[in-house]
Structures are given as C-alpha cells and as structure tokens.
Design a protein around this motif. Structure first.
Motif, PDB file in Angstrom:
ATOM      1  N   LEU A  82       2.455  14.213  -9.340  1.00  0.00           N
ATOM      2  CA  LEU A  82       3.452  13.289  -8.682  1.00  0.00           C
ATOM      3  C   LEU A  82       2.856  12.907  -8.220  1.00  0.00           C
ATOM      4  N   GLN A  83       1.025  12.833  -8.351  1.00  0.00           N
ATOM      5  CA  GLN A  83       0.596  12.049  -6.982  1.00  0.00           C
ATOM      6  C   GLN A  83       1.162  10.232  -8.037  1.00  0.00           C
ATOM      7  N   ALA A  84       1.459  10.108  -9.388  1.00  0.00           N
ATOM      8  CA  ALA A  84       1.674   8.760  -9.893  1.00  0.00           C
ATOM      9  C   ALA A  84       2.772   8.540  -9.266  1.00  0.00           C
ATOM     10  N   ALA A  85       3.935  10.053  -9.180  1.00  0.00           N
ATOM     11  CA  ALA A  85       4.854   8.942  -8.840  1.00  0.00           C
ATOM     12  C   ALA A  85       5.422   8.830  -7.443  1.00  0.00           C
ATOM     13  N   ASP A  86       4.333   9.075  -6.934  1.00  0.00           N
ATOM     14  CA  ASP A  86       4.740   8.689  -4.701  1.00  0.00           C
ATOM     15  C   ASP A  86       4.384   7.187  -5.494  1.00  0.00           C
ATOM     16  N   ILE A  87       2.880   6.854  -6.435  1.00  0.00           N
ATOM     17  CA  ILE A  87       2.541   5.758  -5.639  1.00  0.00           C
ATOM     18  C   ILE A  87       3.683   4.454  -6.706  1.00  0.00           C
TER      19      ILE A  87
ATOM     20  N   ASP B 163     -13.006  10.627  -4.184  1.00  0.00           N
ATOM     21  CA  ASP B 163     -12.673  12.018  -5.306  1.00  0.00           C
ATOM     22  C   ASP B 163     -11.610  11.656  -5.957  1.00  0.00           C
ATOM     23  N   GLN B 164     -10.546  10.471  -4.862  1.00  0.00           N
ATOM     24  CA  GLN B 164      -8.887  11.016  -5.371  1.00  0.00           C
ATOM     25  C   GLN B 164      -8.961   9.339  -6.997  1.00  0.00           C
ATOM     26  N   LEU B 165      -9.962   8.801  -6.866  1.00  0.00           N
ATOM     27  CA  LEU B 165      -9.932   8.314  -7.814  1.00  0.00           C
ATOM     28  C   LEU B 165      -9.876   8.687  -8.988  1.00  0.00           C
TER      29      LEU B 165
ATOM     30  N   GLY C 182      -0.020  19.226 -13.241  1.00  0.00           N
ATOM     31  CA  GLY C 182       1.030  18.239 -12.663  1.00  0.00           C
ATOM     32  C   GLY C 182       0.887  17.605 -11.315  1.00  0.00           C
ATOM     33  N   TYR C 183      -0.231  18.075 -10.377  1.00  0.00           N
ATOM     34  CA  TYR C 183      -0.413  16.758  -8.881  1.00  0.00           C
ATOM     35  C   TYR C 183      -1.082  15.586  -9.586  1.00  0.00           C
ATOM     36  N   PRO C 184      -1.555  15.339 -10.722  1.00  0.00           N
ATOM     37  CA  PRO C 184      -1.910  13.831 -10.280  1.00  0.00           C
ATOM     38  C   PRO C 184      -0.467  13.241 -10.612  1.00  0.00           C
TER      39      PRO C 184
ATOM     40  N   VAL D  47       3.554  11.848   3.944  1.00  0.00           N
ATOM     41  CA  VAL D  47       2.813  13.659   4.147  1.00  0.00           C
ATOM     42  C   VAL D  47       3.602  13.772   2.659  1.00  0.00           C
ATOM     43  N   ALA D  48       1.840  14.115   2.793  1.00  0.00           N
ATOM     44  CA  ALA D  48       2.271  14.804   1.269  1.00  0.00           C
ATOM     45  C   ALA D  48       2.769  16.295   0.488  1.00  0.00           C
ATOM     46  N   ASP D  49       3.859  16.550   1.330  1.00  0.00           N
ATOM     47  CA  ASP D  49       3.816  18.220   1.692  1.00  0.00           C
ATOM     48  C   ASP D  49       4.264  19.202  -0.022  1.00  0.00           C
ATOM     49  N   LEU D  50       4.448  18.440  -0.792  1.00  0.00           N
ATOM     50  CA  LEU D  50       4.967  18.975  -1.895  1.00  0.00           C
ATOM     51  C   LEU D  50       3.398  19.910  -3.040  1.00  0.00           C
ATOM     52  N   HIS D  51       2.126  18.247  -2.049  1.00  0.00           N
ATOM     53  CA  HIS D  51       1.227  18.802  -2.538  1.00  0.00           C
ATOM     54  C   HIS D  51       0.449  19.846  -2.338  1.00  0.00           C
ATOM     55  N   VAL D  52       0.745  19.679  -0.629  1.00  0.00           N
ATOM     56  CA  VAL D  52       0.341  21.264  -0.571  1.00  0.00           C
ATOM     57  C   VAL D  52       0.743  22.659  -1.727  1.00  0.00           C
TER      58      VAL D  52
ATOM     59  N   HIS E 204      -2.240  11.527   3.064  1.00  0.00           N
ATOM     60  CA  HIS E 204      -2.726  12.684   3.467  1.00  0.00           C
ATOM     61  C   HIS E 204      -1.611  14.350   2.707  1.00  0.00           C
ATOM     62  N   ARG E 205      -2.370  15.694   2.907  1.00  0.00           N
ATOM     63  CA  ARG E 205      -1.405  16.241   2.934  1.00  0.00           C
ATOM     64  C   ARG E 205      -1.518  16.853   3.915  1.00  0.00           C
ATOM     65  N   PRO E 206      -0.750  17.468   4.094  1.00  0.00           N
ATOM     66  CA  PRO E 206      -0.798  18.253   5.778  1.00  0.00           C
ATOM     67  C   PRO E 206      -1.097  19.767   5.534  1.00  0.00           C
TER      68      PRO E 206
ATOM     69  N   ILE F  91       0.794  -1.608   0.103  1.00  0.00           N
ATOM     70  CA  ILE F  91      -0.280  -0.320  -0.014  1.00  0.00           C
ATOM     71  C   ILE F  91       1.423   1.006  -0.220  1.00  0.00           C
ATOM     72  N   LEU F  92       0.744   3.131  -0.574  1.00  0.00           N
ATOM     73  CA  LEU F  92       0.755   3.393  -0.588  1.00  0.00           C
ATOM     74  C   LEU F  92       0.022   4.511  -0.242  1.00  0.00           C
ATOM     75  N   THR F  93      -0.873   5.379   0.407  1.00  0.00           N
ATOM     76  CA  THR F  93      -1.434   6.071   0.775  1.00  0.00           C
ATOM     77  C   THR F  93      -0.831   7.329   1.778  1.00  0.00           C
TER      78      THR F  93
HETATM   79  N1  TRP Z   1      -3.980  13.700  -3.452  1.00  0.00           N
HETATM   80  C1  TRP Z   1      -4.326  13.187  -2.061  1.00  0.00           C
HETATM   81  C2  TRP Z   1      -5.348  13.720  -1.634  1.00  0.00           C
HETATM   82  O1  TRP Z   1      -5.683  14.916  -1.437  1.00  0.00           O
HETATM   83  C3  TRP Z   1      -2.943  13.381  -1.506  1.00  0.00           C
HETATM   84  C4  TRP Z   1      -2.211  12.209  -1.996  1.00  0.00           C
HETATM   85  C5  TRP Z   1      -0.575  12.526  -2.657  1.00  0.00           C
HETATM   86  C6  TRP Z   1      -1.940  10.137  -2.242  1.00  0.00           C
HETATM   87  N2  TRP Z   1      -0.326  11.732  -2.491  1.00  0.00           N
HETATM   88  C7  TRP Z   1      -0.905  10.123  -2.693  1.00  0.00           C
HETATM   89  C8  TRP Z   1      -3.095  10.126  -1.618  1.00  0.00           C
HETATM   90  C9  TRP Z   1      -0.949   8.608  -3.351  1.00  0.00           C
HETATM   91  C10 TRP Z   1      -3.068   8.312  -2.680  1.00  0.00           C
HETATM   92  C11 TRP Z   1      -2.014   8.162  -2.671  1.00  0.00           C
HETATM   93  O2  TRP Z   1      -6.212  13.570  -0.345  1.00  0.00           O
END
Ligand code: TRP
Length: 307
Positions: free
Chosen positions: A134-139, A152-154, A130-132, A43-48, A12-14, A8-10
C-alpha cells in the motif's frame, strides 16, 4: 514558486495529535521542502487500520486532527496537495495490482512487519502483510521521485523500488524508482527521556496551551546524577538540552547555559524556565494559525472529494 527539484510524496499515519518530535523531525522539514519540490502530503488512514481497526471513527477524527496540526505547522495547501488515503480510491486499487508482483516471502521479511508481528502477538492479517505494498502504491500513484522519511521506513522505499522496477520490466517504463530522503535532525526524546510517543504521556503536543507546555517542561527528566544546583551536570543525553538545541533560537544563550550547567553554576529550574520560554516562542505562531483555522474551517479550502 520554484518547484524544480522533483516531486515528493510523504505522509503520516493519523495515530493522534502531532507533538514537538514530529515538528522537529518532519514538519519543519516538510514546510521547507515545499519551496523546492512539488509536494503531496498523505494522511495514511488505511495504514492505521492495519493494526487498529476496531475504532474507525477515532481514525477519522485523528485524520482531521493531524491535518489541522500540519496546516498550523506551515504545510501550505496553496502550494502542496493534501491527500486523505481512504478518499482517493487509486491507492487501494494500485495496491491490488502491485500485490501481484510481490511474494508473500518477500513481505514477511520486511523488518517493520516482523517487529509488529512480534509485538502484537497476533496472527498477522493480510492487511498488515500488505502494508508496504500500500505504501508503494501511495508513492507510485503520484510517480513521486523523492520520499522524505525516517530511517525505519527505508525498507519500504526499497520494496517500492523493486516493485516499480518489476512493473516497468513487464509493462514498459511507467514509474520512476523513488529515492528516500533522510531527515538530518536527531530524534527528539520524550520529556521522560524515553522515545517520544503519543501514548506514553511524555509528549508535548502542538495543540498544548502555553501553560501546559511550561508545566511539562518544568516536570522534565534531566540529569539524574545531579543532586544540587552546584553539582557539575551532564549536557549529553539530557533531554532538556536536546530541546534547547532543537527549539531555542538564541544559540548564545544555549551555549552559556551548557557551560554553566557543566560547571555547576546554574540550576535545573532556570534551564527549564528558559526552555519553556523558547519553546512557547516557537509554538506561538503555530498556535495562532491553528486558532485562525479552527475559527474559520473553510477558509481557503477547495473541498473536492469530501470522501
Ligand atoms: N508508513 C509511514 C509511517 O508510518 C507512513 C506512510 C504511509 C508513508 N504511506 C507513505 C510515508 C508513503 C512515506 C510515503 O511513517
């Protein structure tokens, strides 16, 4: 440890302290998933920063704050890996590479992006578009196969699958196509019956004291059609009962209160008093863990990559 189901990877944005909506919606579920999956919590701080880049020091503070909330809620660093996105350069590096495989047109049709652009009334930045990615990269950095998220994240998971597929076609089988894992717990309303939100003044935070919690419960929105305690009330759509369902372990008490509320034989004050007690019982071990951690911040931590 029986981590057999996959990885699993998941995250939150702080954006601020975690509240009981996060607890019921995600954290309790994450804590449970640690039993059967190898877990990475981000901890998705870059996404914030994609929407809120003027006070980076606040983002940093919030990052430490939510880690404390996570640990207090049962995220176990002995079993799961916690990642601070900005401290692990691979996230931004992979985003750059994956960015070559996604068109601007595709990204501008992502629903969360369209909403944000509409809401912010700003010229959208490249970072926000580019938000999604970066999220793809996270995963994909972790080759995770399972991503527990809200509905909402699907669309972001779908985009991740597309990018992984494209990458694999071009360069050979590298990334699994991850699956979203939807939480089945209903979304908890705020104390005023709007969406619970850190900045709406309608959230009960994990770090609130028992007194603050009780005070917030006693001031909750209930059934506006009910004037006297002897009027038959509504349980459906009443946030006090939504909270009872989510946090009161004594299911017989909840059933009895509902019955009496519908019949007009119990007042709001009593229903709320019992909720405050049940909620404080749920939060007690969380507060306890937070205190222990706050008093001894280095306990059990391997501070690799202090960033
Ligand atoms: N975008 C997600 C949210 O706002 C947070 C998030 C960032 C995330 N990277 C992720 C969730 C990777 C799952 C996988 O809730």
């Amino acid at each position: 440890m029986s981590q057999t189901k996959g990885r699993i990877l998941t995250g939150h944005r702080p954006t601020g302290p975690r509240h009981i909506g996060h607890l019921a919606g995600t954290l309790t579920n994450w804590a449970r998933l640690q039993d059967s999956y190898e877990c990475f919590f981000l901890v998705a701080d870059l996404h914030v920063l994609t929407t809120d880049y003027t006070h980076p020091e606040r983002v940093r503070q919030n990052s430490f704050g939510i880690v404390l909330d996570w640990l207090a809620a049962g995220i176990d660093p002995e079993r799961a890996t916690l990642v601070l996105q900005s401290a692990a350069p691979a996230h931004a590096q992979l985003e750059t590479l994956l960015g070559m495989l996604v068109t601007v047109g595709r990204l501008s049709r992502v629903p969360t992006y369209k909403e944000q652009v509409h809401e912010l009334q700003l010229q959208p930045s490249l970072g926000l578009l580019g938000y999604p990615v970066l999220q793809a990269a996270d995963i994909l950095v972790y080759k995770a196969d399972t991503v527990p998220v809200g509905e909402d994240q699907l669309p972001h998971i779908e985009l991740t699958r597309e990018v992984a597929r494209r990458f694999n076609q071009l360069y050979g089988e590298t990334f699994p196509e991850p699956q979203g894992l939807l939480s089945t717990t209903p979304r908890l309303p705020g104390t005023d019956n709007r969406t619970m939100h850190t900045s709406y003044g309608n959230a009960i935070f994990l770090r609130d004291t028992p007194e603050e919690t009780t005070q917030k419960v006693m001031a909750m929105y209930t059934d506006p059609t009910r004037i006297h305690a002897t009027d038959p009330g509504h349980v459906e759509g009443n946030p006090v009962f939504a909270y009872h369902d989510a946090f009161n372990q004594d299911k017989a008490e909840v059933a009895e209160l509902k019955e009496r509320y519908l019949a007009g034989t119990v007042g709001d004050v009593e229903v709320k008093r019992r909720l405050a007690r049940a909620l404080n019982e749920t939060l007690a071990p969380i507060r306890q863990r937070r205190e222990t951690l706050a008093a001894n911040p280095d306990a059990g931590f391997d501070r690799r990559n202090p960033g």
